[in-house]
Scaffold this motif. Structure first.
Motif, PDB file in Angstrom:
ATOM      1  N   MET A  61       0.832  -1.205   0.000  1.00 21.32           N
ATOM      2  CA  MET A  61       0.000   0.000   0.000  1.00 21.32           C
ATOM      3  C   MET A  61       0.869   1.258   0.000  1.00 21.32           C
ATOM      4  O   MET A  61       0.515   2.269  -0.629  1.00 21.32           O
ATOM      5  N   ILE A  62       1.994   1.194   0.671  1.00 17.83           N
ATOM      6  CA  ILE A  62       2.879   2.363   0.757  1.00 17.83           C
ATOM      7  C   ILE A  62       3.556   2.648  -0.573  1.00 17.83           C
ATOM      8  O   ILE A  62       3.700   3.804  -0.978  1.00 17.83           O
ATOM      9  N   ALA A  63       3.974   1.589  -1.277  1.00 18.31           N
ATOM     10  CA  ALA A  63       4.779   1.758  -2.495  1.00 18.31           C
ATOM     11  C   ALA A  63       4.141   2.672  -3.532  1.00 18.31           C
ATOM     12  O   ALA A  63       4.793   3.612  -4.023  1.00 18.31           O
ATOM     13  N   PRO A  64       2.872   2.468  -3.929  1.00 10.96           N
ATOM     14  CA  PRO A  64       2.302   3.363  -4.949  1.00 10.96           C
ATOM     15  C   PRO A  64       2.036   4.778  -4.444  1.00 10.96           C
ATOM     16  O   PRO A  64       1.995   5.714  -5.247  1.00 10.96           O
ATOM     17  N   LEU A  65       1.853   4.943  -3.135  1.00  6.81           N
ATOM     18  CA  LEU A  65       1.692   6.287  -2.591  1.00  6.81           C
ATOM     19  C   LEU A  65       3.014   7.047  -2.641  1.00  6.81           C
ATOM     20  O   LEU A  65       3.052   8.237  -2.970  1.00  6.81           O
ATOM     21  N   ALA A  66       4.095   6.347  -2.314  1.00 11.04           N
ATOM     22  CA  ALA A  66       5.408   6.980  -2.258  1.00 11.04           C
ATOM     23  C   ALA A  66       6.039   7.140  -3.639  1.00 11.04           C
ATOM     24  O   ALA A  66       6.731   8.130  -3.911  1.00 11.04           O
ATOM     25  N   HIS A  67       5.794   6.165  -4.534  1.00  9.35           N
ATOM     26  CA  HIS A  67       6.419   6.194  -5.858  1.00  9.35           C
ATOM     27  C   HIS A  67       5.404   5.816  -6.939  1.00  9.35           C
ATOM     28  O   HIS A  67       5.504   4.756  -7.565  1.00  9.35           O
ATOM     29  N   ALA A  71       4.299   2.611 -10.355  1.00  9.52           N
ATOM     30  CA  ALA A  71       3.133   1.804  -9.990  1.00  9.52           C
ATOM     31  C   ALA A  71       2.176   1.630 -11.157  1.00  9.52           C
ATOM     32  O   ALA A  71       1.929   2.558 -11.930  1.00  9.52           O
ATOM     33  N   ALA A  72       1.625   0.421 -11.262  1.00 13.63           N
ATOM     34  CA  ALA A  72       0.580   0.122 -12.241  1.00 13.63           C
ATOM     35  C   ALA A  72      -0.681  -0.264 -11.485  1.00 13.63           C
ATOM     36  O   ALA A  72      -0.659  -1.196 -10.667  1.00 13.63           O
ATOM     37  N   MET A  73      -1.775   0.445 -11.722  1.00 14.69           N
ATOM     38  CA  MET A  73      -3.025   0.112 -11.051  1.00 14.69           C
ATOM     39  C   MET A  73      -3.555  -1.206 -11.595  1.00 14.69           C
ATOM     40  O   MET A  73      -3.538  -1.445 -12.805  1.00 14.69           O
ATOM     41  N   VAL A  85       8.581  -8.618 -12.697  1.00 11.92           N
ATOM     42  CA  VAL A  85       9.793  -8.782 -13.501  1.00 11.92           C
ATOM     43  C   VAL A  85      10.308  -7.425 -13.981  1.00 11.92           C
ATOM     44  O   VAL A  85      11.526  -7.195 -14.053  1.00 11.92           O
ATOM     45  N   LEU A  86       9.392  -6.507 -14.268  1.00  9.76           N
ATOM     46  CA  LEU A  86       9.772  -5.178 -14.767  1.00  9.76           C
ATOM     47  C   LEU A  86       9.993  -4.166 -13.645  1.00  9.76           C
ATOM     48  O   LEU A  86      10.244  -2.983 -13.925  1.00  9.76           O
ATOM     49  N   GLY A  87       9.911  -4.601 -12.393  1.00  7.50           N
ATOM     50  CA  GLY A  87      10.185  -3.708 -11.268  1.00  7.50           C
ATOM     51  C   GLY A  87       9.098  -2.704 -10.979  1.00  7.50           C
ATOM     52  O   GLY A  87       9.353  -1.630 -10.423  1.00  7.50           O
ATOM     53  N   LEU A  88       7.844  -3.042 -11.327  1.00  5.78           N
ATOM     54  CA  LEU A  88       6.713  -2.151 -11.079  1.00  5.78           C
ATOM     55  C   LEU A  88       5.910  -2.624  -9.874  1.00  5.78           C
ATOM     56  O   LEU A  88       5.798  -3.824  -9.624  1.00  5.78           O
ATOM     57  N   SER A  89       5.335  -1.696  -9.152  1.00  2.00           N
ATOM     58  CA  SER A  89       4.519  -2.029  -7.987  1.00  2.00           C
ATOM     59  C   SER A  89       3.060  -2.142  -8.379  1.00  2.00           C
ATOM     60  O   SER A  89       2.540  -1.255  -9.074  1.00  2.00           O
ATOM     61  N   PRO A  90       2.359  -3.195  -7.939  1.00  2.00           N
ATOM     62  CA  PRO A  90       0.914  -3.264  -8.175  1.00  2.00           C
ATOM     63  C   PRO A  90       0.197  -2.255  -7.281  1.00  2.00           C
ATOM     64  O   PRO A  90       0.513  -2.129  -6.101  1.00  2.00           O
ATOM     65  N   TYR A  91      -0.755  -1.556  -7.836  1.00  2.00           N
ATOM     66  CA  TYR A  91      -1.468  -0.468  -7.170  1.00  2.00           C
ATOM     67  C   TYR A  91      -2.926  -0.918  -7.111  1.00  2.00           C
ATOM     68  O   TYR A  91      -3.636  -0.870  -8.104  1.00  2.00           O
ATOM     69  N   SER A  92      -3.337  -1.385  -5.944  1.00  2.00           N
ATOM     70  CA  SER A  92      -4.613  -2.090  -5.821  1.00  2.00           C
ATOM     71  C   SER A  92      -5.770  -1.165  -5.489  1.00  2.00           C
ATOM     72  O   SER A  92      -5.811  -0.565  -4.403  1.00  2.00           O
ATOM     73  N   CYS A  93      -6.727  -1.081  -6.403  1.00  2.00           N
ATOM     74  CA  CYS A  93      -7.960  -0.324  -6.168  1.00  2.00           C
ATOM     75  C   CYS A  93      -8.706  -0.889  -4.971  1.00  2.00           C
ATOM     76  O   CYS A  93      -9.063  -0.165  -4.030  1.00  2.00           O
ATOM     77  N   GLU A  94      -8.954  -2.207  -4.979  1.00  2.00           N
ATOM     78  CA  GLU A  94      -9.696  -2.841  -3.881  1.00  2.00           C
ATOM     79  C   GLU A  94      -8.928  -2.734  -2.562  1.00  2.00           C
ATOM     80  O   GLU A  94      -9.511  -2.556  -1.494  1.00  2.00           O
ATOM     81  N   GLY A  95      -7.584  -2.851  -2.667  1.00  2.00           N
ATOM     82  CA  GLY A  95      -6.759  -2.768  -1.463  1.00  2.00           C
ATOM     83  C   GLY A  95      -6.881  -1.424  -0.780  1.00  2.00           C
ATOM     84  O   GLY A  95      -7.039  -1.332   0.439  1.00  2.00           O
ATOM     85  N   PHE A  96      -6.844  -0.338  -1.566  1.00  2.00           N
ATOM     86  CA  PHE A  96      -6.956   0.984  -0.959  1.00  2.00           C
ATOM     87  C   PHE A  96      -8.363   1.253  -0.453  1.00  2.00           C
ATOM     88  O   PHE A  96      -8.548   1.957   0.542  1.00  2.00           O
ATOM     89  N   GLY A  97      -9.372   0.689  -1.120  1.00  2.00           N
ATOM     90  CA  GLY A  97     -10.720   0.798  -0.581  1.00  2.00           C
ATOM     91  C   GLY A  97     -10.788   0.201   0.806  1.00  2.00           C
ATOM     92  O   GLY A  97     -11.374   0.772   1.739  1.00  2.00           O
ATOM     93  N   CYS A  98     -10.152  -0.959   0.943  1.00  2.00           N
ATOM     94  CA  CYS A  98     -10.115  -1.664   2.227  1.00  2.00           C
ATOM     95  C   CYS A  98      -9.300  -0.879   3.265  1.00  2.00           C
ATOM     96  O   CYS A  98      -9.733  -0.689   4.408  1.00  2.00           O
ATOM     97  N   PHE A  99      -8.127  -0.397   2.875  1.00  2.00           N
ATOM     98  CA  PHE A  99      -7.244   0.294   3.822  1.00  2.00           C
ATOM     99  C   PHE A  99      -7.805   1.653   4.238  1.00  2.00           C
ATOM    100  O   PHE A  99      -7.650   2.061   5.397  1.00  2.00           O
ATOM    101  N   LEU A 100      -8.429   2.371   3.320  1.00  2.00           N
ATOM    102  CA  LEU A 100      -9.026   3.653   3.708  1.00  2.00           C
ATOM    103  C   LEU A 100     -10.165   3.441   4.696  1.00  2.00           C
ATOM    104  O   LEU A 100     -10.366   4.245   5.608  1.00  2.00           O
TER     105      LEU A 100
END
Length: 426
Positions: A61-67, A71-73, A85-100
């Protein structure tokens, strides 16, 4: 702690109205503080695997907020190994709904999303994120990747977010049928997705690295399946949110070394755990972790334990192809959430027997038509198989729906019924 969280959530909502970027920085700081607490003082998280997966999910959750530039949603069921493999962070719509919601900052974003035309019956996880994104709290991703599995809200949410952020969007269409032709169709789309990623990033994806990453995914799922078998005879007190953390690890973080380490620790925790005791519940769908009276029934309770959740095991298959694209495609095509709801129910009955669950809970999250529509069939099928089933209605993250006391009362009555079935022993 509850007062601190409540105050922090209210402040984030108010600050977002004045300065969204500042609110985002403070949200990131708050999540980093929580992550530090999980690492240094995990409290009741006595199982090492539970602590590991909580930290892992917090990091995601921190990774897409910070960088956000890295990040790829993504939607929850999208295979994310090519991103890793390409060094990108997954940016989870459902995850942030849950965390917020966990931050108690969901209310303003839900109201805003509804004021912008989203219906009350739309999934609240998606509504929270859309509201937060359109109010400026959520950062712009590099691009968006999604699947049509398993939520019909996906079709609207990610198209709308792509338009809002002005970023490219690639969607993987998952056929309703579950056969080899569907696997071939999805595998070809995942190859096209890789080409899309290479074009967007200017990087060439290493086939050998992808093969290694997907092989790690397959091992992780196999480990978790063995863990479910070992867990059947063990008592591992846990909390409701733990199942959601595991669901994120076994989906958007699947293929990472951290997820494999988590599954190996699960096996170790099960081997070292005390013999099974108490009432054992198999949960279906998301968990309403915000309902405190319900958590008091199940969290860290040796007498009542949630021993599994179908959000974690729906994609586990007996075998996977050695071809990485076909293996990823098999995971989504043969997911228990794809096709008729009877497939999901049958998978649940199978898991209940594997976990030696005393009863099943079918949670009808408001806005999830798939779960709501299958509730009566689920109850009939589980009980026909000799497994008592409780159907609960509520919302996984929207506090405005209320009903906390009723949820807990119904759960307590169900647990008492199961205790009587076990001879009155907890």
């Amino acid at each position: 702690m509850k007062d601190i969280v409540t105050s922090f959530g209210a402040w984030i909502q108010a600050l977002c109205d004045k300065n969204p970027e500042k609110a985002r920085k403070w949200l990131t700081t708050g999540y980093r503080a929580k992550n530090l607490q999980l690492k240094l003082a995990p409290g009741k998280l006595t199982a090492k695997s539970a602590q590991m997966v909580a930290v892992q999910t917090m990091n995601s959750m921190i990774a897409p907020l910070a960088h956000p530039e890295k990040a790829a949603m993504v939607s929850l069921f999208l295979p994310c190994e090519p991103l890793q493999v390409l060094g990108l962070s997954p940016y989870s719509c459902e995850g942030f709904g849950c965390f917020l919601s966990g931050t108690q900052a969901e209310g303003a974003f839900l109201r805003y999303a509804e004021s912008e035309g989203l219906p009350e019956t739309f999934c609240s996880y998606h509504k929270i994120f859309i509201g937060a994104a359109e109010k400026g709290l959520m950062p712009k991703p590099r691009f968006i990747l999604s699947t049509t599995l398993a939520c019909d809200a996906n079709l609207l949410t990610f198209r709308r977010l792509a338009e809002h952020f002005g970023v490219p969007h690639f969607m993987v269409d998952v056929p309703y049928r579950t056969d080899q032709s569907a696997v071939d169709y999805v595998a070809d789309q995942l190859r096209d997705m890789t080409a899309f990623l290479e074009q967007q990033t200017g990087q060439k994806l290493s086939q050998s690295a992808l093969e290694e990453t997907v092989a790690r995914s397959n091992r992780s799922l196999a480990n978790y399946h063995r863990y479910m078998t070992l867990k059947a005879d063990k008592c591992i007190p846990c909390e409701m949110t733990g199942e959601m953390f595991a669901a994120f690890a076994l989906h958007i973080l699947l293929g990472t070394p951290e997820t494999e380490a988590f599954t190996l620790q699960c096996l170790k925790d099960a081997e070292e755990a005390a013999p099974a005791e108490g009432v054992r519940l198999l949960w279906h769908h998301t968990t309403p972790f915000w309902v405190a009276p319900l958590r008091q029934v199940t969290d860290f309770n040796r007498d009542v334990q949630i021993v599994g959740c179908d959000m974690c095991f729906e994609g586990i298959q007996p075998t996977f192809s050695e071809d990485p694209y076909e293996a990823m495609a098999q995971r989504v095509v043969y997911s228990a959430f794809n096709g008729p709801v009877s497939r999901r129910i049958e998978k649940g009955v199978e898991a209940a027997r594997q976990l030696k669950a005393d009863g099943a809970v079918w949670f009808c999250h408001w806005g999830c038509k798939h779960t709501l529509g299958g509730a009566q069939l689920a109850k009939e099928t589980f009980e026909g198989a000799g497994i008592p089933c409780l159907v609960l209605d509520g919302d996984g993250c929207d506090r405005s729906h209320g009903g906390e006391g009723q949820l807990a009362t119904r759960m307590e009555a169900f647990v008492e019924l199961l205790k009587q079935g076990k001879g009155g022993q907890a």
